[in-house]
Design an enzyme around this catalytic site. Structure first.
Site, PDB file in Angstrom:
ATOM      1  N   GLU A 249       0.806  -1.228   0.000  1.00 28.83           N
ATOM      2  CA  GLU A 249       0.000   0.000   0.000  1.00 28.83           C
ATOM      3  C   GLU A 249       0.839   1.277   0.000  1.00 28.83           C
ATOM      4  O   GLU A 249       0.561   2.221  -0.738  1.00 28.83           O
ATOM      5  CB  GLU A 249      -0.951   0.031   1.204  1.00 28.83           C
ATOM      6  CG  GLU A 249      -2.189  -0.829   1.065  1.00 28.83           C
ATOM      7  CD  GLU A 249      -1.933  -2.308   1.300  1.00 28.83           C
ATOM      8  OE1 GLU A 249      -0.800  -2.661   1.706  1.00 28.83           O
ATOM      9  OE2 GLU A 249      -2.847  -3.108   1.074  1.00 28.83           O
TER      10      GLU A 249
ATOM     11  N   HIS B  99     -10.374  -4.512  10.855  1.00 27.97           N
ATOM     12  CA  HIS B  99     -10.994  -4.391   9.530  1.00 27.97           C
ATOM     13  C   HIS B  99     -12.289  -3.589   9.553  1.00 27.97           C
ATOM     14  O   HIS B  99     -13.092  -3.681   8.646  1.00 27.97           O
ATOM     15  CB  HIS B  99     -11.291  -5.788   8.963  1.00 27.97           C
ATOM     16  CG  HIS B  99     -10.076  -6.507   8.475  1.00 27.97           C
ATOM     17  ND1 HIS B  99      -9.127  -7.024   9.320  1.00 27.97           N
ATOM     18  CD2 HIS B  99      -9.640  -6.794   7.230  1.00 27.97           C
ATOM     19  CE1 HIS B  99      -8.177  -7.600   8.613  1.00 27.97           C
ATOM     20  NE2 HIS B  99      -8.461  -7.478   7.337  1.00 27.97           N
TER      21      HIS B  99
END
Ligand SMILES: Cc1ncc(C[n+]2csc(CCOP(=O)(O)OP(=O)(O)O)c2C)c(N)n1
Ligand SMILES: [Mg+2]
Lengths: 465, 344
Positions: A199, A268
Site C-alpha cells: 500500500e 478491519h
C-alpha cells in the site's frame, strides 16, 4: 568594497553566543570554505566558514568574548586588490545589501495582521463540477452501487486515456469486492494494474504519476489498509499544490470500502471519514447510494485535486435507479435533502443514511416529521445546507458509524454553535459508533454500531416528545 | 567525447556489475569547464545560504549540499530534456543543476513572494513543472515511491525519458524503498535510483544503521543491477550515469547507483557534527574535493589560465550575490496568499 563578517546564528532562536577562537589572524589570506573562527552557545560549538575571498583586515571582536549578539560585526575582510590596512582602519561596508542587524530587521515585511478565511471552505467555486443533478428526461436504470462505481470508472477511462486503475486484485481477479469487474477485459493490463500487496509503495507511485499529470484511480482493498499509505495521501498528495505555490497539482482518486463490514473485528472495521476530513488540500466523498456513487466518482476522477472516496461494503449490493448518461456528474461539496421535513434535522452520510432514513419513517408514525440530509461530500462540507435546515427545524441529530471523539458529528455540532446557535431549540445530539474497538461477537458488534432505535431516541430527546 | 567503456550490467547477474570508479573517464576541456562552473555555483550558493541563515534571513531547516556537488552535476550531464528529477530536503543543488533560477531558489529560502513556491514551501519544498523537477520532499524515503511513479508515467506515456530519483543512505533503510524497487523491476520502470551515501544520516554513521552497507547491492533480491561510484569524481559519476540511463531508456527497468560522497557541513544548520572528527572532514576536503579535482585538471591538463578561472569565479559570485540581494529585498508574500493554492 570591504566585506563585513557578522556573528552568525546557529539556529533561528539564537540571540547571542561566545566567540571562542579565531583560527585566522589579521593579514591572513582567506578563501570561501576556510574555517575562520569558532563560536559557542550553551548547546553547541560551531565553526564559522568564510564565504568571501580576501584578506582578513581587522578582527573587531577578540577571541574569548562572551555574549556577542547575532549579526554583530566581528571582522572585516578586504576584497581582492584592496588595501587591507586601510580597510581595517575604516571598517567594512554592507554585504550584498544586508549586512547588519538593522538591515535584516528592515527587510520588507508584509502586513502581519491576521487575515480572515475568505469563506467557510476556501475552495474556489470553479473547483467543483457544477453540472448539477439528474438531467430531466434521462433514462433511469436500476443498478447496484458496485455496478455504478464500475460504470463510472469505465466511462471516465473511455473519455480520458490518462485515467488508469491500480490496486490489489483489481485486474485479473476483477476486484476483491468485484467493483472493477470487466475493466481489465475492456482496457487491458496497461490501464488496469494489479499491484503487489504494498500500500505505501503503490500509493506513492500513484501520487508520483499524478504529479506528472496522469489521473490514477488507486483502489485500496479496504481503507483499513490505507493507514500504511496515509503519509502519501496527506503529505505527498494533499500538500504539494500548496507547497509548490500552485504549480504542481495531484489529480488522483483514492477509493475503496471504508468502515465496518460485518463480523470482521477491530482491524478491519474502521471509519476514516473524520481522519481525512481534517486535511486541507483533500476532497472527501462518502456516497450512500448507487446514483450518488456514480455521479460523484465521475466528478472525483475529473477533479484536478486529490480525492478520498469512501465506499461501504454493505452498500455495494444495494440498488437504486441511476441515470443512464455519460454526462451525469454530480457537484462535489453539495449535500442532498434525502427526505424533506419540518420538525427535526437528521444529518448523516454513507451507511449512516440507512439508520437515519429508517428512523425518520418510524418517527413519522408518531407524527414527528424529520428532514434527512445526506452530506455526500465530507470535505468541503455543505454547512450552508445544514444551517438552512436547522433554521427551519430548530433541532439537529447527527448519525455516523465512526467514533464519537472529534468525529463528523462533533464538527457539525461546532459549526452549528457558530452559525445556527440562535435557531437551535435544543442541544445538538450525536449518534455514533461506540467508543470501543469493533468487537467480533455478533451481539457485541451490534451494540458497538449505531441503531435505528438510538436515532429515534436521539430525535425524541431533542424534540422533547 | 571520450568516455570509458559503456559497460552494461547483465540483468541475469543483477548487481554483479560493480565497477568501482571505472578508472578515469576522460572529460573534454569544455566538459571540465562546464562541470567546474556548475559545481562552483552550487558551492557558492550554499555557502551564501549558510551565511544568510546565520544572519537570520533563512529560518527552519536548511540542509546544505556542500561536498556532494559532483553527484547531481555528473548525473545532469548524462540526462536529457524531459527526464524527471526528484529528491529529498537536501535539494538546493539539484534545483540549480536542473537550471532553476537561483534567485527564485534563494528567495524561497528567505520565504519571499518571488520564491519558486511563492514563499510557501521553503528550503525543502520547491518544484518546477518546466524543468521536470518534482521536489523537494521532507519525509525521508517518500521521494523514492514518488520517483518510481514518475517513471511509471514515462512508461505509461511510452516516451523514452527516465526518472532520476535521489535519496540518502539513511532513506535507503525505509520500507517503501523496497516496495518501490519491487514494482519498478516487476514493471520495468525507467528509474535510476541514486543513493547519495554521504556516510551519515544526521548523526548516525552508515555502519550503525545498515546491515548491508554496500548500497549497490540493495536491489539484489529484485534483480536490479547496481554500481558503487566515486561520487567525488564528476567524471566517474557521469560515466556511471550514462550506463544507468542507457539501461533504463532501453526498457530494461531500474538501475541503482550508490554515489560515495561526503557532506562537509552538519546535517542541517544547527548540527555541530560532533559524531565525526575534524580530521575526517579535513582529509576529505583536502584529498577528494570534487571542485578542486576539476580545477586542478583545468590548470594542469587543460592549461586554463588563472584569469580564465577567475572570470568563472567572478561570474558565479555575481549570480549568487544577485540572488542573495533579491532574496533579501523581495517582499514577504501577501497575506492573502495564505488561502490560495489549497485546491485547484
Ligand atoms: C520519515 C522521516 N523520519 C525522520 C525524519 C527526520 N530526518 C530528516 S533527515 C534525516 C536523516 C536522513 O539521512 P540520509 O537519508 O542519509 O540523507 P542525508 O541527510 O544524509 O542527505 C532524518 C532522520 C524525516 N524527515 N522523515
Ligand atoms: Mg546520508
Amino acid at each position: 568594497m570591504p566585506i563585513d563578517v557578522l556573528m552568525p546564528a546557529l539556529s533561528p532562536t539564537m540571540e547571542k553566543g561566545n566567540l571562542a577562537k579565531w583560527l585566522k589572524g589579521e593579514g591572513d589570506r582567506i578563501k570561501p570554505g576556510d574555517v575562520i573562527a569558532e563560536i559557542e552557545t550553551d548547546k553547541a560549538t560551531m565553526e564559522v566558514e568564510a564565504v568571501d575571498e580576501g584578506v582578513l583586515a581587522k578582527i573587531l571582536v577578540p577571541a574569548g568574548t562572551a555574549d556577542v549578539a547575532v549579526n554583530q560585526k566581528i571582522a572585516v575582510i578586504a576584497a581582492e586588490g584592496e588595501d587591507a590596512s586601510a580597510v581595517g582602519a575604516a571598517g567594512g561596508a554592507a554585504l550584498s545589501g544586508a549586512a547588519d542587524a538593522s538591515a535584516v530587521a528592515a527587510a520588507p515585511k508584509a502586513e502581519a495582521a491576521p487575515v480572515a478565511a475568505p469563506a467557510v471552505h476556501a475552495a474556489p467555486a470553479a473547483a467543483y463540477d457544477a453540472s448539477g443533478e439528474i438531467p430531466a428526461g434521462v433514462e433511469m436504470v436500476t443498478m447496484t452501487m458496485r455496478e455504478a462505481l464500475r460504470d463510472a470508472m469505465a466511462e471516465e477511462m473511455r473519455r480520458d486515456g490518462d485515467v488508469f486503475v491500480m490496486g490489489e486484485e483489481v485486474a485479473e481477479y476483477q476486484g476483491a469486492y468485484k467493483v472493477t469487474q470487466g475493466l481489465l477485459q475492456e482496457f487491458g493490463p496497461k490501464r488496469v494494474i494489479d499491484t503487489p500487496i504494498t500500500e505505501h509503495g503503490f500509493a506513492g507511485i500513484g501520487v508520483g504519476a499524478a504529479l506528472s499529470g496522469l489521473k490514477p484511480v488507486v483502489e485500496f482493498m479496504t481503507f483499513n489498509f490505507a493507514m500504511q499509505a496515509i503519509d502519501h495521501i496527506i503529505n505527498s498528495a494533499a500538500k504539494t499544490l500548496y507547497m509548490s505555490g500552485g504549480q504542481m497539482g495531484c489529480p488522483i482518486v483514492f477509493r475503496g470500502p471504508n468502515g465496518a463490514a460485518a463480523r470482521v473485528a477491530a482491524q478491519h472495521s474502521q471509519d476514516y471519514a473524520a481522519w481525512y476530513s481534517q486535511i486541507p488540500g483533500l476532497l472527501v466523498i462518502a456516497p450512500s447510494n448507487a446514483a450518488d456513487a456514480k455521479g460523484l466518482l465521475k466528478a472525483a476522477i475529473r477533479n484536478p485535486n486529490p480525492v478520498v472516496f469512501l465506499e461501504n461494503e454493505i452498500l455495494y449490493g444495494q440498488s437504486v435507479p441511476v441515470p443512464k448518461s455519460e454526462d451525469f456528474v454530480l457537484p462535489i461539496g453539495k449535500a442532498r435533502i434525502a427526505r424533506p421535513g419540518t420538525d427535526v434535522t437528521i444529518v448523516s452520510f454513507s451507511i449512516g443514511m440507512t439508520y437515519a432514513l429508517k428512523a425518520a419513517e418510524e418517527l413519522a408514525k408518531d407524527g414527528i416529521d424529520a428532514e434527512v440530509i445526506d452530506l455526500r461530500t465530507i470535505r468541503p462540507m455543505d454547512v450552508d445546507s445544514i444551517v438552512a435546515s436547522v433554521r427551519k427545524t430548530g433541532r439537529l441529530v447527527t448519525v455516523e458509524e465512526g467514533w464519537p471523539q472529534s468525529g463528523i458529528g462533533s464538527e457539525i455540532a461546532a459549526q452549528m454553535m457558530e452559525k445556527a446557535f440562535d435557531w437551535l431549540d435544543a442541544p445538538v445530539v450525536r449518534v455514533t459508533g461506540k467508543d470501543v474497538p469493533m468487537p467480533y461477537a455478533a451481539n457485541l458488534e451490534k451494540l458497538a454500531l449505531p441503531s435505528v432505535a438510538e436515532v429515534v431516541q436521539a430525535v425524541r430527546s431533542v424534540t422533547y416528545r | 567525447m571520450a568516455f570509458a567503456a559503456r559497460k552494461s550490467a547483465s540483468a541475469s547477474k543483477a548487481a554483479a556489475a560493480k565497477s568501482k570508479s571505472n578508472g578515469p573517464a576522460a572529460f573534454s576541456r569544455d566538459e571540465d569547464l562546464s562541470a567546474y562552473r556548475e559545481m562552483l555555483l552550487i558551492r557558492r550558493f550554499e555557502e551564501k545560504a549558510g551565511q544568510m541563515y546565520g544572519m537570520g534571513l533563512i529560518g527552519g531547516f536548511c540542509h546544505l549540499y556542500i561536498g556532494q556537488e559532483a553527484v547531481v552535476v555528473g548525473m545532469q550531464m548524462a540526462s536529457k530534456d524531459g527526464d524527471a528529477v526528484i529528491t529529498g530536503y537536501r535539494d538546493h543543488g539539484h534545483m540549480l543543476a536542473c537550471g532553476m533560477d537561483p534567485k527564485g531558489v534563494m528567495a524561497e529560502l528567505t520565504g519571499r513572494r518571488g520564491g519558486l513556491s511563492k514563499g510557501k514551501g521553503g528550503s525543502m519544498h520547491m518544484f518546477s513543472v518546466e524543468k521536470h523537477f518534482y521536489g523537494g520532499h521532507g519525509i525521508v524515503g517518500a521521494q523514492v515511491a514518488l520517483g518510481t511513479g514518475l517513471a511509471f508515467a514515462h512508461h505509461y506515456r511510452g516516451n523514452d525519458n527516465v526518472s532520476l530519483t535521489y535519496f540518502g543512505d539513511g532513506a535507503a533503510n525505509q520500507g517503501q524503498v523496497y516496495e518501490s524497487f519491487n514494482m519498478a523491476e516487476l514493471w520495468k520502470l525507467p528509474v535510476v535510483y541514486i543513493i547519495e551515501n554521504n556516510r551519515y544520516a544526521m548523526g548516525t554513521a552508515v555502519n550503525r544503521a545498515s546491515a548491508q552497507t554496500d548500497f549497490s547491492k540493495r536491489g539484489l533480491s529484485f534483480n536490479i543491477p547496481g554500481e558503487q561510484v566515486d561520487g567525488m569524481d564528476v567524471r566517474a559519476v557521469k560515466a556511471a550515469a550514462e550506463r544507468a540511463i542507457a539501461w533504463c531508456r532501453a526498457g530494461k527497468g531500474p538501475y541503482i547507483l550508490e554515489m560515495q560522497t561526503y557532506r562537509y557541513r552538519g546535517h542541517s544548520m544547527s548540527d555541530p557534527a560532533k559524531y565525526r572528527s575534524k580530521d575526517e572532514v579535513q582529509k576529505m576536503r583536502e584529498e577528494k574535493d570534487p571542485i578542486e579535482q576539476v580545477r586542478r585538471r583545468l590548470t594542469e591538463e587543460w592549461k586554463a589560465s588563472e584569469d580564465e578561472l577567475k572570470a568563472i569565479d567572478a561570474k558565479v559570485r555575481d549570480i549568487v550575490n544577485e540572488s542573495a540581494e533579491f532574496a533579501t529585498n523581495d517582499p514577504e508574500p501577501d497575506p492573502s496568499e495564505l488561502w490560495t493554492d489549497i485546491l485547484r
